[in-house]
Motif scaffolding. Structure first.
Motif, PDB file in Angstrom:
ATOM      1  N   ARG A 116     -16.208 -11.883 -39.866  1.00  0.00           N
ATOM      2  CA  ARG A 116     -16.088 -10.583 -40.525  1.00  0.00           C
ATOM      3  C   ARG A 116     -17.011 -10.464 -41.736  1.00  0.00           C
ATOM      4  O   ARG A 116     -17.185  -9.383 -42.278  1.00  0.00           O
ATOM      5  CB  ARG A 116     -14.631 -10.347 -40.936  1.00  0.00           C
ATOM      6  N   GLY A 117     -17.597 -11.597 -42.136  1.00  0.00           N
ATOM      7  CA  GLY A 117     -18.542 -11.556 -43.243  1.00  0.00           C
ATOM      8  C   GLY A 117     -19.974 -11.474 -42.747  1.00  0.00           C
ATOM      9  O   GLY A 117     -20.240 -11.385 -41.541  1.00  0.00           O
ATOM     10  N   ASP A 118     -20.892 -11.507 -43.667  1.00  0.00           N
ATOM     11  CA  ASP A 118     -22.322 -11.461 -43.355  1.00  0.00           C
ATOM     12  C   ASP A 118     -22.775 -12.861 -42.967  1.00  0.00           C
ATOM     13  O   ASP A 118     -22.763 -13.781 -43.798  1.00  0.00           O
ATOM     14  CB  ASP A 118     -23.087 -10.949 -44.577  1.00  0.00           C
ATOM     15  N   ILE A 119     -23.179 -13.046 -41.722  1.00  0.00           N
ATOM     16  CA  ILE A 119     -23.527 -14.374 -41.223  1.00  0.00           C
ATOM     17  C   ILE A 119     -24.702 -14.972 -41.983  1.00  0.00           C
ATOM     18  O   ILE A 119     -24.889 -16.192 -42.015  1.00  0.00           O
ATOM     19  CB  ILE A 119     -23.827 -14.315 -39.703  1.00  0.00           C
ATOM     20  N   ARG A 120     -25.489 -14.129 -42.642  1.00  0.00           N
ATOM     21  CA  ARG A 120     -26.613 -14.641 -43.440  1.00  0.00           C
ATOM     22  C   ARG A 120     -26.134 -15.497 -44.606  1.00  0.00           C
ATOM     23  O   ARG A 120     -26.877 -16.363 -45.083  1.00  0.00           O
ATOM     24  CB  ARG A 120     -27.470 -13.472 -43.943  1.00  0.00           C
ATOM     25  N   VAL A 121     -24.909 -15.248 -45.053  1.00  0.00           N
ATOM     26  CA  VAL A 121     -24.338 -16.064 -46.130  1.00  0.00           C
ATOM     27  C   VAL A 121     -24.158 -17.501 -45.659  1.00  0.00           C
ATOM     28  O   VAL A 121     -24.410 -18.457 -46.405  1.00  0.00           O
ATOM     29  CB  VAL A 121     -22.990 -15.468 -46.593  1.00  0.00           C
ATOM     30  N   VAL A 122     -23.727 -17.683 -44.431  1.00  0.00           N
ATOM     31  CA  VAL A 122     -23.587 -19.029 -43.861  1.00  0.00           C
ATOM     32  C   VAL A 122     -24.946 -19.706 -43.774  1.00  0.00           C
ATOM     33  O   VAL A 122     -25.112 -20.875 -44.141  1.00  0.00           O
ATOM     34  CB  VAL A 122     -22.922 -18.958 -42.473  1.00  0.00           C
ATOM     35  N   TRP A 123     -25.914 -18.969 -43.291  1.00  0.00           N
ATOM     36  CA  TRP A 123     -27.263 -19.527 -43.101  1.00  0.00           C
ATOM     37  C   TRP A 123     -27.857 -20.020 -44.420  1.00  0.00           C
ATOM     38  O   TRP A 123     -28.593 -21.006 -44.445  1.00  0.00           O
ATOM     39  CB  TRP A 123     -28.173 -18.473 -42.476  1.00  0.00           C
ATOM     40  N   MET A 167      -5.470 -12.834 -47.886  1.00  0.00           N
ATOM     41  CA  MET A 167      -6.252 -13.968 -47.403  1.00  0.00           C
ATOM     42  C   MET A 167      -6.779 -13.705 -46.000  1.00  0.00           C
ATOM     43  O   MET A 167      -7.922 -14.050 -45.679  1.00  0.00           O
ATOM     44  CB  MET A 167      -5.397 -15.239 -47.408  1.00  0.00           C
ATOM     45  N   ILE A 168      -5.948 -13.084 -45.168  1.00  0.00           N
ATOM     46  CA  ILE A 168      -6.390 -12.769 -43.809  1.00  0.00           C
ATOM     47  C   ILE A 168      -7.392 -11.626 -43.837  1.00  0.00           C
ATOM     48  O   ILE A 168      -8.435 -11.677 -43.176  1.00  0.00           O
ATOM     49  CB  ILE A 168      -5.183 -12.406 -42.914  1.00  0.00           C
ATOM     50  N   LEU A 169      -7.083 -10.586 -44.628  1.00  0.00           N
ATOM     51  CA  LEU A 169      -7.977  -9.436 -44.716  1.00  0.00           C
ATOM     52  C   LEU A 169      -9.333  -9.821 -45.286  1.00  0.00           C
ATOM     53  O   LEU A 169     -10.368  -9.279 -44.901  1.00  0.00           O
ATOM     54  CB  LEU A 169      -7.343  -8.346 -45.587  1.00  0.00           C
ATOM     55  N   GLY A 170      -9.331 -10.779 -46.233  1.00  0.00           N
ATOM     56  CA  GLY A 170     -10.567 -11.132 -46.907  1.00  0.00           C
ATOM     57  C   GLY A 170     -11.269 -12.349 -46.351  1.00  0.00           C
ATOM     58  O   GLY A 170     -12.317 -12.741 -46.876  1.00  0.00           O
ATOM     59  N   ALA A 171     -10.716 -12.963 -45.316  1.00  0.00           N
ATOM     60  CA  ALA A 171     -11.330 -14.170 -44.761  1.00  0.00           C
ATOM     61  C   ALA A 171     -12.715 -13.864 -44.205  1.00  0.00           C
ATOM     62  O   ALA A 171     -12.930 -12.822 -43.572  1.00  0.00           O
ATOM     63  CB  ALA A 171     -10.446 -14.762 -43.665  1.00  0.00           C
ATOM     64  N   PRO A 192      -7.174  -7.877 -37.116  1.00  0.00           N
ATOM     65  CA  PRO A 192      -8.554  -8.108 -37.581  1.00  0.00           C
ATOM     66  C   PRO A 192      -9.571  -8.070 -36.452  1.00  0.00           C
ATOM     67  O   PRO A 192     -10.721  -7.682 -36.654  1.00  0.00           O
ATOM     68  CB  PRO A 192      -8.472  -9.506 -38.225  1.00  0.00           C
ATOM     69  N   TYR A 193      -9.161  -8.476 -35.257  1.00  0.00           N
ATOM     70  CA  TYR A 193     -10.056  -8.423 -34.098  1.00  0.00           C
ATOM     71  C   TYR A 193     -10.404  -6.973 -33.778  1.00  0.00           C
ATOM     72  O   TYR A 193     -11.564  -6.629 -33.537  1.00  0.00           O
ATOM     73  CB  TYR A 193      -9.378  -9.100 -32.908  1.00  0.00           C
ATOM     74  N   LEU A 194      -9.400  -6.093 -33.780  1.00  0.00           N
ATOM     75  CA  LEU A 194      -9.629  -4.683 -33.483  1.00  0.00           C
ATOM     76  C   LEU A 194     -10.493  -4.039 -34.560  1.00  0.00           C
ATOM     77  O   LEU A 194     -11.386  -3.239 -34.268  1.00  0.00           O
ATOM     78  CB  LEU A 194      -8.293  -3.952 -33.360  1.00  0.00           C
ATOM     79  N   ILE A 208     -15.178  -1.748 -38.919  1.00  0.00           N
ATOM     80  CA  ILE A 208     -14.620  -1.245 -40.170  1.00  0.00           C
ATOM     81  C   ILE A 208     -13.913  -2.371 -40.917  1.00  0.00           C
ATOM     82  O   ILE A 208     -13.549  -3.385 -40.340  1.00  0.00           O
ATOM     83  CB  ILE A 208     -13.624  -0.090 -39.934  1.00  0.00           C
ATOM     84  N   GLU A 209     -13.726  -2.154 -42.198  1.00  0.00           N
ATOM     85  CA  GLU A 209     -12.954  -3.092 -43.000  1.00  0.00           C
ATOM     86  C   GLU A 209     -11.473  -2.747 -42.862  1.00  0.00           C
ATOM     87  O   GLU A 209     -11.086  -1.577 -42.930  1.00  0.00           O
ATOM     88  CB  GLU A 209     -13.367  -3.005 -44.475  1.00  0.00           C
TER      89      GLU A 209
END
Length: 295
Positions: A53-60, A237-241, A263-265, A271-272
């Motif tokens: 749910r986050g920006d995968i570029r942050v992981v990279w 915690m779930i919403l912001g994971a 969160p999957y839906l 959307i957030e």
């Protein structure tokens, strides 16, 4: 004599799945050999039951120590024997506390066969000497499960340079040869599918929880809403994971009416999530049955 009769590890009744012997499970240890990745220094490995749910570029962009092979999820669930349910302790725990390495919080002598319950694995007394000797030879250090932390694949940053310089594929293969020689871990068990990686990558793993601000919530495919509440996991915690890992049999796309599927839906809709169901449905806890840990 048969292979089965000679296993030093007798696995718990819940620990049996052919997925652990799938060749794709082993592929993770050969990624840096693939021609598509031979010029890369890093790689993001995402299990098919991860919701990012986050920006995968942050992981990279995350830093990782030169000799460490991966950054992985280390905040994992344990089974509370008194409450008869899973609990997320919001802290790292050692391999001595993990069912993956058989002990599950017991002393070695207490883990010998026969087990007090079919929900627990047990070992023959020869197992520990075999594993310690192998660790000394392969990893070059004394194995102390109390000082090794448990982790899981899911959302994983691979440091391909470390895999090459530390020769970690060879380390994994050596552990595989020990397993075939002494028949330690059954191939259809989590002790094999995750236990051997835990041994092979000992000392070469970083944690999202310790080294970054990335939160990966693990285990959502085998826990239920009651266990979420029991572990005092706030909805924030779930919403912001950053990512949600539905490892286990209960995938969110199988039951869209389960509150944990929300969160999957939201992710599908791009959307957030702003609201959480006001009441989480209370699923009955099945007594005397330890549900499967599945990667």
């Amino acid at each position: 004599s048969s292979w089965i009769s000679e296993y030093p590890v007798s696995t718990a009744k819940w620990d049996s799945s052919a997925m652990h012997m799938n060749p794709l499970n082993h592929l993770r240890f050969y990624l840096h050999h693939l021609p598509q990745f031979e010029d890369l220094s890093r790689l993001i490995f995402v299990d098919d039951d991860i919701i990012v749910r986050g920006d995968i570029r942050v992981v990279w962009s995350q830093e990782i120590a030169p000799r460490n092979a991966i950054t992985a999820t280390c905040n994992l669930w344990t089974f509370d024997k008194n409450a008869r349910m899973f609990q997320l302790r919001h802290s790292l725990h050692s391999l001595a506390d993990s069912p993956v390495m058989v002990l599950a919080g017991r002393e070695e002598g207490d883990a010998e066969c026969p087990p007090p319950s079919k929900d627990m694995a047990c070992v023959n007394s020869s197992m520990w000497s075999i594993v310690r000797e192998a660790a000394s030879t392969i990893n070059g250090k004394v194995l102390d499960l109390t000082k090794e932390f448990e982790w899981n694949f899911g959302l994983t940053l691979f440091n391909l340079e470390a895999w090459r310089t530390e020769n970690l594929t060879s380390t994994y293969e050596q552990w595989m040869r020990v397993n075939y020689k002494y028949r330690i871990f059954p191939e259809d068990s989590l002790t094999y599918g995750l236990g051997l990686p835990l041994l092979a990558l000992s000392g070469n793993v970083e944690c999202w929880e310790l080294d970054t601000d990335i939160v990966v919530l693990d285990g959502l495919g085998f826990v239920n809403p009651m266990e979420i509440q029991f572990s005092h996991i706030p909805e924030e915690m779930i919403l912001g994971a950053f990512a949600l890992h539905f490892d286990g049999p209960n995938k969110p796309w199988f039951d869209l009416h389960n509150s944990l599927s929300a969160p999957y839906l939201w992710t599908l809709k791009g959307i957030e999530g702003k609201e959480w169901p006001s009441e989480l449905p209370m699923e009955p806890i099945r007594k005397n049955r330890l549900r499967s840990f599945v990667m």
